[in-house]
Design a protein around this motif. Sequence first.
Motif, PDB file in Angstrom:
ATOM      1  N   ARG A   1     -10.582  -9.677  -3.355  1.00  0.00           N
ATOM      2  CA  ARG A   1      -9.963  -8.391  -3.789  1.00  0.00           C
ATOM      3  C   ARG A   1      -9.478  -7.657  -2.596  1.00  0.00           C
ATOM      4  O   ARG A   1     -10.262  -7.491  -1.648  1.00  0.00           O
ATOM      5  CB  ARG A   1     -11.233  -7.652  -4.685  1.00  0.00           C
ATOM      6  CG  ARG A   1     -10.411  -6.475  -5.362  1.00  0.00           C
ATOM      7  CD  ARG A   1     -11.479  -5.888  -6.437  1.00  0.00           C
ATOM      8  NE  ARG A   1     -10.931  -4.520  -6.787  1.00  0.00           N
ATOM      9  CZ  ARG A   1     -11.553  -3.920  -7.779  1.00  0.00           C
ATOM     10  NH1 ARG A   1     -12.522  -4.247  -8.251  1.00  0.00           N
ATOM     11  NH2 ARG A   1     -11.001  -2.819  -8.112  1.00  0.00           N
ATOM     12  N   LEU A   2      -8.478  -7.008  -2.824  1.00  0.00           N
ATOM     13  CA  LEU A   2      -7.944  -6.130  -1.732  1.00  0.00           C
ATOM     14  C   LEU A   2      -8.817  -5.088  -1.803  1.00  0.00           C
ATOM     15  O   LEU A   2      -9.290  -4.430  -2.636  1.00  0.00           O
ATOM     16  CB  LEU A   2      -6.596  -5.873  -2.029  1.00  0.00           C
ATOM     17  CG  LEU A   2      -5.499  -6.728  -1.864  1.00  0.00           C
ATOM     18  CD1 LEU A   2      -3.919  -6.444  -2.349  1.00  0.00           C
ATOM     19  CD2 LEU A   2      -5.605  -7.427  -0.731  1.00  0.00           C
ATOM     20  N   PRO A   3      -9.166  -4.505  -0.448  1.00  0.00           N
ATOM     21  CA  PRO A   3     -10.011  -3.369  -0.218  1.00  0.00           C
ATOM     22  C   PRO A   3      -9.233  -2.114  -0.346  1.00  0.00           C
ATOM     23  O   PRO A   3      -7.979  -2.140  -0.806  1.00  0.00           O
ATOM     24  CB  PRO A   3     -10.439  -3.344   1.351  1.00  0.00           C
ATOM     25  CG  PRO A   3      -9.166  -4.065   1.984  1.00  0.00           C
ATOM     26  CD  PRO A   3      -9.054  -5.233   0.774  1.00  0.00           C
ATOM     27  N   CYS A   4      -9.850  -0.891  -0.360  1.00  0.00           N
ATOM     28  CA  CYS A   4      -9.297   0.475  -0.906  1.00  0.00           C
ATOM     29  C   CYS A   4      -8.085   0.764   0.160  1.00  0.00           C
ATOM     30  O   CYS A   4      -7.074   1.584  -0.144  1.00  0.00           O
ATOM     31  CB  CYS A   4     -10.385   1.454  -0.821  1.00  0.00           C
ATOM     32  SG  CYS A   4     -11.636   1.166  -1.935  1.00  0.00           S
TER      33      CYS A   4
ATOM     34  N   HIS B   1      -3.159   1.655  -7.203  1.00  0.00           N
ATOM     35  CA  HIS B   1      -3.991   1.021  -6.192  1.00  0.00           C
ATOM     36  C   HIS B   1      -3.804  -0.429  -6.105  1.00  0.00           C
ATOM     37  O   HIS B   1      -3.993  -0.997  -7.013  1.00  0.00           O
ATOM     38  CB  HIS B   1      -5.487   1.510  -6.345  1.00  0.00           C
ATOM     39  CG  HIS B   1      -6.147   1.318  -4.936  1.00  0.00           C
ATOM     40  ND1 HIS B   1      -6.446   0.080  -4.458  1.00  0.00           N
ATOM     41  CD2 HIS B   1      -6.853   2.460  -4.069  1.00  0.00           C
ATOM     42  CE1 HIS B   1      -7.019   0.521  -2.983  1.00  0.00           C
ATOM     43  NE2 HIS B   1      -7.389   1.773  -2.925  1.00  0.00           N
TER      44      HIS B   1
ATOM     45  N   ALA C   1      -7.328  -3.874   4.403  1.00  0.00           N
ATOM     46  CA  ALA C   1      -6.690  -4.852   4.118  1.00  0.00           C
ATOM     47  C   ALA C   1      -6.445  -5.760   5.674  1.00  0.00           C
ATOM     48  O   ALA C   1      -6.526  -6.954   5.205  1.00  0.00           O
ATOM     49  CB  ALA C   1      -5.540  -4.580   3.444  1.00  0.00           C
TER      50      ALA C   1
ATOM     51  N   TYR D   1       0.546  -1.168  -0.028  1.00  0.00           N
ATOM     52  CA  TYR D   1       0.159  -0.024  -0.026  1.00  0.00           C
ATOM     53  C   TYR D   1       0.981   1.183  -0.168  1.00  0.00           C
ATOM     54  O   TYR D   1       0.576   2.496  -0.793  1.00  0.00           O
ATOM     55  CB  TYR D   1      -0.976   0.077   1.126  1.00  0.00           C
ATOM     56  CG  TYR D   1      -2.181  -0.806   0.890  1.00  0.00           C
ATOM     57  CD1 TYR D   1      -3.482  -0.242   0.523  1.00  0.00           C
ATOM     58  CD2 TYR D   1      -2.453  -2.152   1.112  1.00  0.00           C
ATOM     59  CE1 TYR D   1      -4.408  -0.932   0.200  1.00  0.00           C
ATOM     60  CE2 TYR D   1      -3.525  -2.895   0.923  1.00  0.00           C
ATOM     61  CZ  TYR D   1      -4.600  -2.285   0.382  1.00  0.00           C
ATOM     62  OH  TYR D   1      -5.615  -3.150   0.269  1.00  0.00           O
TER      63      TYR D   1
ATOM     64  N   VAL E   1      -4.449  -9.478  -5.433  1.00  0.00           N
ATOM     65  CA  VAL E   1      -5.663 -10.141  -4.825  1.00  0.00           C
ATOM     66  C   VAL E   1      -5.134 -10.979  -3.775  1.00  0.00           C
ATOM     67  O   VAL E   1      -3.868 -11.515  -3.610  1.00  0.00           O
ATOM     68  CB  VAL E   1      -6.560 -11.190  -5.694  1.00  0.00           C
ATOM     69  CG1 VAL E   1      -7.251 -10.331  -6.750  1.00  0.00           C
ATOM     70  CG2 VAL E   1      -5.780 -12.239  -6.317  1.00  0.00           C
TER      71      VAL E   1
ATOM     72  N   ALA F   1      -5.654  -2.585  -4.903  1.00  0.00           N
ATOM     73  CA  ALA F   1      -6.802  -3.396  -5.397  1.00  0.00           C
ATOM     74  C   ALA F   1      -6.934  -3.459  -6.860  1.00  0.00           C
ATOM     75  O   ALA F   1      -7.610  -4.647  -7.351  1.00  0.00           O
ATOM     76  CB  ALA F   1      -8.006  -2.932  -4.721  1.00  0.00           C
ATOM     77  N   ASP F   2      -6.251  -3.030  -7.611  1.00  0.00           N
ATOM     78  CA  ASP F   2      -6.439  -2.968  -9.337  1.00  0.00           C
ATOM     79  C   ASP F   2      -5.388  -4.118  -9.688  1.00  0.00           C
ATOM     80  O   ASP F   2      -5.273  -4.739 -10.617  1.00  0.00           O
ATOM     81  CB  ASP F   2      -6.117  -1.545  -9.689  1.00  0.00           C
ATOM     82  CG  ASP F   2      -7.357  -0.712  -9.476  1.00  0.00           C
ATOM     83  OD1 ASP F   2      -8.231  -1.239  -9.259  1.00  0.00           O
ATOM     84  OD2 ASP F   2      -7.036   0.522  -9.580  1.00  0.00           O
TER      85      ASP F   2
END
Length: 230
Positions: free
Chosen positions: A212-215, A118, A220, A109, A124, A120-121
Amino acid sequence: MDEVCASVVTEAEVAGALAELGRARARSGAGLEETLTDLAALHAVVTNPAEVGGLVAPDPDATPSRLLRAVAVAWADATLGDLRGVEAGESLTGPATQEYLRVRLGELYRLGRRKGFHPADRYVLLVVTLDLTEVAGWPRLMAMILVGDVLRSVFDGGETLAVIGPSVAVVLAERDGALPKRTFEARTQIADRLAVDPDLRAARRAEVRVERLPCSEDAAQALIHAVRRA
């Protein structure tokens, strides 16, 4: 292997030599299946000495369980270490721990903020959960060893692999075009490996899913906690 053969020839106690074989094979990077096949080949030669000059068909299912246990437990000790005392790990030698996974997420992050992407994009969490409620004793550890061995084989590109609970393993992997295929391979291989051992057949229906990873990094970290307790 020389020490094991010497123990067999002299009819000495073979458990210690087998344990050293398991540790040596793990340190060399050999997987558990390959290691147990080596043991099965030795057992086939010893039990059928007349066939030494011909082809030997190693069959792990025909190997006595006490021999398999000695090798497997030693292989696990060398590969995974004591998960209760280790605070970090290295994905090339074995699964890391929950603490190291949290560190890797924090790094990811922070890198995203610096580089302008990001997580999340791009990333995973592949989560593997076993139902071990009907499995007792050392087979519970054996089940997670098999899961870790499969994940290390399928995700062999430097991904972070971690065991975060008694029945939960995760992979921090890139969200790319190869992910669906690798997820399928992991699910299939885990089921096949667990089905071989009668003690583990109750756990063969592993749940394999992609999260999927969060924002945010905090979210996370909360996800890791939730996955571990699921």
